[in-house]
Structure formats: structure tokens, C-alpha cells
Write an enzyme that holds these catalytic residues in place. Structure first.
Site, PDB file in Angstrom:
ATOM      1  N   LYS A  13      32.230  40.262  35.477  1.00 46.02           N
ATOM      2  CA  LYS A  13      32.464  41.589  36.069  1.00 46.02           C
ATOM      3  C   LYS A  13      33.775  42.207  35.581  1.00 46.02           C
ATOM      4  CE  LYS A  13      32.467  40.314  40.413  1.00 46.02           C
ATOM      5  NZ  LYS A  13      32.354  38.854  40.251  1.00 46.02           N
ATOM      6  N   ARG A  88      32.104  41.923  49.193  1.00 49.99           N
ATOM      7  CA  ARG A  88      31.674  40.541  49.002  1.00 49.99           C
ATOM      8  C   ARG A  88      30.954  40.014  50.241  1.00 49.99           C
ATOM      9  NH1 ARG A  88      35.661  39.027  44.781  1.00 49.99           N
ATOM     10  NH2 ARG A  88      35.425  36.883  44.157  1.00 49.99           N
ATOM     11  N   ARG A 122      38.313  29.894  31.013  1.00 50.73           N
ATOM     12  CA  ARG A 122      38.965  31.195  31.157  1.00 50.73           C
ATOM     13  C   ARG A 122      40.490  31.048  31.257  1.00 50.73           C
ATOM     14  NH1 ARG A 122      37.186  35.500  35.730  1.00 50.73           N
ATOM     15  NH2 ARG A 122      38.076  34.039  37.224  1.00 50.73           N
ATOM     16  N   ARG A 152      44.020  30.295  36.052  1.00 46.43           N
ATOM     17  CA  ARG A 152      44.143  30.588  37.477  1.00 46.43           C
ATOM     18  C   ARG A 152      43.882  29.316  38.280  1.00 46.43           C
ATOM     19  NH1 ARG A 152      40.348  35.778  38.456  1.00 46.43           N
ATOM     20  NH2 ARG A 152      39.983  34.581  40.341  1.00 46.43           N
ATOM     21  N   ARG A 163      33.740  28.410  45.279  1.00 44.55           N
ATOM     22  CA  ARG A 163      33.593  29.868  45.168  1.00 44.55           C
ATOM     23  C   ARG A 163      32.129  30.248  44.947  1.00 44.55           C
ATOM     24  NH1 ARG A 163      37.375  31.136  40.475  1.00 44.55           N
ATOM     25  NH2 ARG A 163      36.958  33.325  40.846  1.00 44.55           N
TER      26      ARG A 163
HETATM   27  P1  AMP Z   1      38.230  37.356  42.087  1.00 44.26           P
HETATM   28  O1  AMP Z   1      39.352  37.577  41.156  1.00 44.26           O
HETATM   29  O2  AMP Z   1      37.407  38.585  42.328  1.00 44.26           O
HETATM   30  O3  AMP Z   1      37.378  36.162  41.726  1.00 44.26           O
HETATM   31  O4  AMP Z   1      38.885  37.018  43.509  1.00 44.26           O
HETATM   32  C1  AMP Z   1      39.761  35.911  43.687  1.00 44.26           C
HETATM   33  C2  AMP Z   1      39.868  35.569  45.161  1.00 44.26           C
HETATM   34  O5  AMP Z   1      40.386  36.696  45.897  1.00 44.26           O
HETATM   35  C3  AMP Z   1      38.549  35.252  45.856  1.00 44.26           C
HETATM   36  O6  AMP Z   1      38.133  33.906  45.643  1.00 44.26           O
HETATM   37  C4  AMP Z   1      38.919  35.542  47.319  1.00 44.26           C
HETATM   38  O7  AMP Z   1      39.722  34.518  47.865  1.00 44.26           O
HETATM   39  C5  AMP Z   1      39.783  36.782  47.188  1.00 44.26           C
HETATM   40  N1  AMP Z   1      38.949  38.015  47.219  1.00 44.26           N
HETATM   41  C6  AMP Z   1      38.729  38.894  46.195  1.00 44.26           C
HETATM   42  N2  AMP Z   1      37.923  39.891  46.573  1.00 44.26           N
HETATM   43  C7  AMP Z   1      37.611  39.648  47.872  1.00 44.26           C
HETATM   44  C8  AMP Z   1      36.796  40.322  48.834  1.00 44.26           C
HETATM   45  N3  AMP Z   1      36.118  41.439  48.533  1.00 44.26           N
HETATM   46  N4  AMP Z   1      36.715  39.774  50.082  1.00 44.26           N
HETATM   47  C9  AMP Z   1      37.388  38.675  50.424  1.00 44.26           C
HETATM   48  N5  AMP Z   1      38.162  37.971  49.555  1.00 44.26           N
HETATM   49  C10 AMP Z   1      38.282  38.463  48.291  1.00 44.26           C
END
Ligand code: AMP
Length: 209
Positions: A13, A88, A122, A152, A163
Site C-alpha cells: 500500500k 483498519r 523491507r 522497522r 500483524r
Molecule cells: P503501518 O505502517 O500501516 O503498518 O502501521 C504500523 C502500526 O501502526 C500498526 O501495526 C498499528 O500498531 C499502528 N496503526 C497504523 N494505522 C492504524 C490504524 N488505522 N488503527 C490502529 N492502529 C494503526
């Protein structure tokens, strides 16, 4: 245009959002990036969010919705935006209905096996946020700003698995929720190929509106 990018973590994404941003001049709103910025501050919220992110769980809906609302209200989002990683949960999607109306939801599809392989490889630039794979960037140096790339914490195998479970349980139900706005694209090939398909779709959508 107001676009949601839906898909499991690691489905691509973020990379797709960056390509749409430069072609259509729309800001990318990545809740993951917003939270990573918050974590750098020295506040009680930062400590709480850091702990949640490291475990691979979701930040509470109220906190997340508030942050997105504030971001969407900024002037650069007037003509549209790309939501990457939000909503989410069904509760977040319902809250979003009261904030803005979405034109389309693009579902980025990729098998779990490929996701685990890609996420383990990554690397991210901690300075500019550019995303790389160790397969293509063996020196692990950002080609845009020469910063040493990092992995990360939540891209480590145990957290990746968690996740993906969190995605299946909380986020996958959104596919049904958005069934009338859904455009599915496979990201099995090269990112450029996926983007070409999405670009054609968005140009058509833009022409209709
Ligand atoms: P991402 O970079 O989108 O994979 O997000 C990394 C982490 O941020 C996720 O594993 C969650 O802990 C938190 N996070 C990101 N977006 C959301 C969301 N919409 N709702 C809740 N937690 C989020």
C-alpha cells in the site's frame, strides 16, 4: 479524489500510495507514519503508542480517528487524499463516514507467503520514509538522502505474524463493508505494473466525476 488503500500489512500500500501521490498530486495520509512521528515525541501518548506498535496490535480507535480527522482538515486535503492504513476496523470506517465521503477503495492483494518474505526484506529510510527491499538495495543506504536504512521493529518475524492475524480479524471485514466501492488489484508483479493498472482505473474514475 478521496481514496482508501486497503490490504494486509506488507501488501504494498505504501509504495503504491507514493506513486499515486506523485501522479495525481494527492497527499498520502499514512496512519502508520503519523504514529511513527508521534512515537519520536517524549509524551505519555508516545510511550503508549510505541508499546502498541511494537507488539503489532492496533492503536485504539478514538486516538486513531482523532489523528486522521485533524490531518484531513488541513488545507492540502481539500481536493482529495489517499488513506494508507486507515481505516483498519469497522468502527474506524463508520467514524470516517462522519468525516468525509470516499470515492473508491482499492484492495491491494498479495499472498501471505509473499507478504512475509517481502516484509522480512523491507528496509525503511528513517529520514525520508522511502521504502526499499534488501534484494534491490544491498548497501542499505537511501538513494534519495544517503541515510542508512533501518528495519522497522514491527517487521521482525513474530510481530509480522501477529500483524497479519490482527489484519484478518479486524481489517479484512472492511472488504465487505466497502463492497460497493471496491477495486481489487493484485500486487504479485512489479510495483510499476500494479501502479499502471491503478492509474488507468483512477483516470477513468476522474473522467466520470
Ligand atoms: P503501518 O505502517 O500501516 O503498518 O502501521 C504500523 C502500526 O501502526 C500498526 O501495526 C498499528 O500498531 C499502528 N496503526 C497504523 N494505522 C492504524 C490504524 N488505522 N488503527 C490502529 N492502529 C494503526
Amino acid at each position: 479524489m478521496k481514496i482508501i488503500l486497503l490490504g494486509a500489512p506488507g501488501s504494498g500500500k505504501g509504495t503504491l500510495a507514493k506513486k499515486i501521490t506523485s501522479e495525481f498530486d494527492l497527499p498520502q495520509i499514512s496512519t502508520g507514519d503519523l504514529f511513527r512521528a508521534i512515537v519520536k515525541e517524549n509524551t505519555p501518548l508516545a510511550r503508549k503508542v510505541k508499546q502498541i506498535m511494537e507488539s503489532g496490535a492496533l492503536v485504539p480507535d478514538e486516538v486513531t480517528v482523532e489523528i486522521v480527522k485533524e490531518r484531513i482538515n488541513k488545507p492540502d486535503c481539500q481536493k482529495g487524499f489517499i488513506l494508507d492504513g486507515f481505516p483498519r476496523t469497522i468502527a474506524q470506517a463508520k467514524a470516517l463516514q462522519n468525516i468525509s465521503s470516499i470515492d473508491t477503495v482499492i484492495l491491494v492483494e498479495l499472498s501471505k507467503e509473499t507478504i512475509i518474505n517481502r516484509l522480512s526484506a523491507r528496509r525503511t529510510c528513517p529520514n525520508c520514509g522511502e521504502i526499499y527491499s534488501i534484494f534491490d538495495n544491498k548497501d542499505e543506504i537511501c538513494s534519495k538522502c544517503s541515510t542508512k536504512l533501518i528495519q522497522r521493529d514491527d517487521d521482525k518475524p513474530d510481530t509480522i505474524r501477529h500483524r497479519l492475524e490482527v489484519y484478518d480479524e479486524n481489517t479484512a471485514p472492511l472488504i465487505n463493508f466497502y463492497s460497493d466501492k471496491l477495486f481489487k488489484v493484485s500486487n504479485d508483479g512489479k510495483p510499476e505494473e500494479t501502479f499502471e493498472i491503478v492509474k488507468t482505473f483512477l483516470k477513468n474514475l476522474e473522467a466520470k466525476n
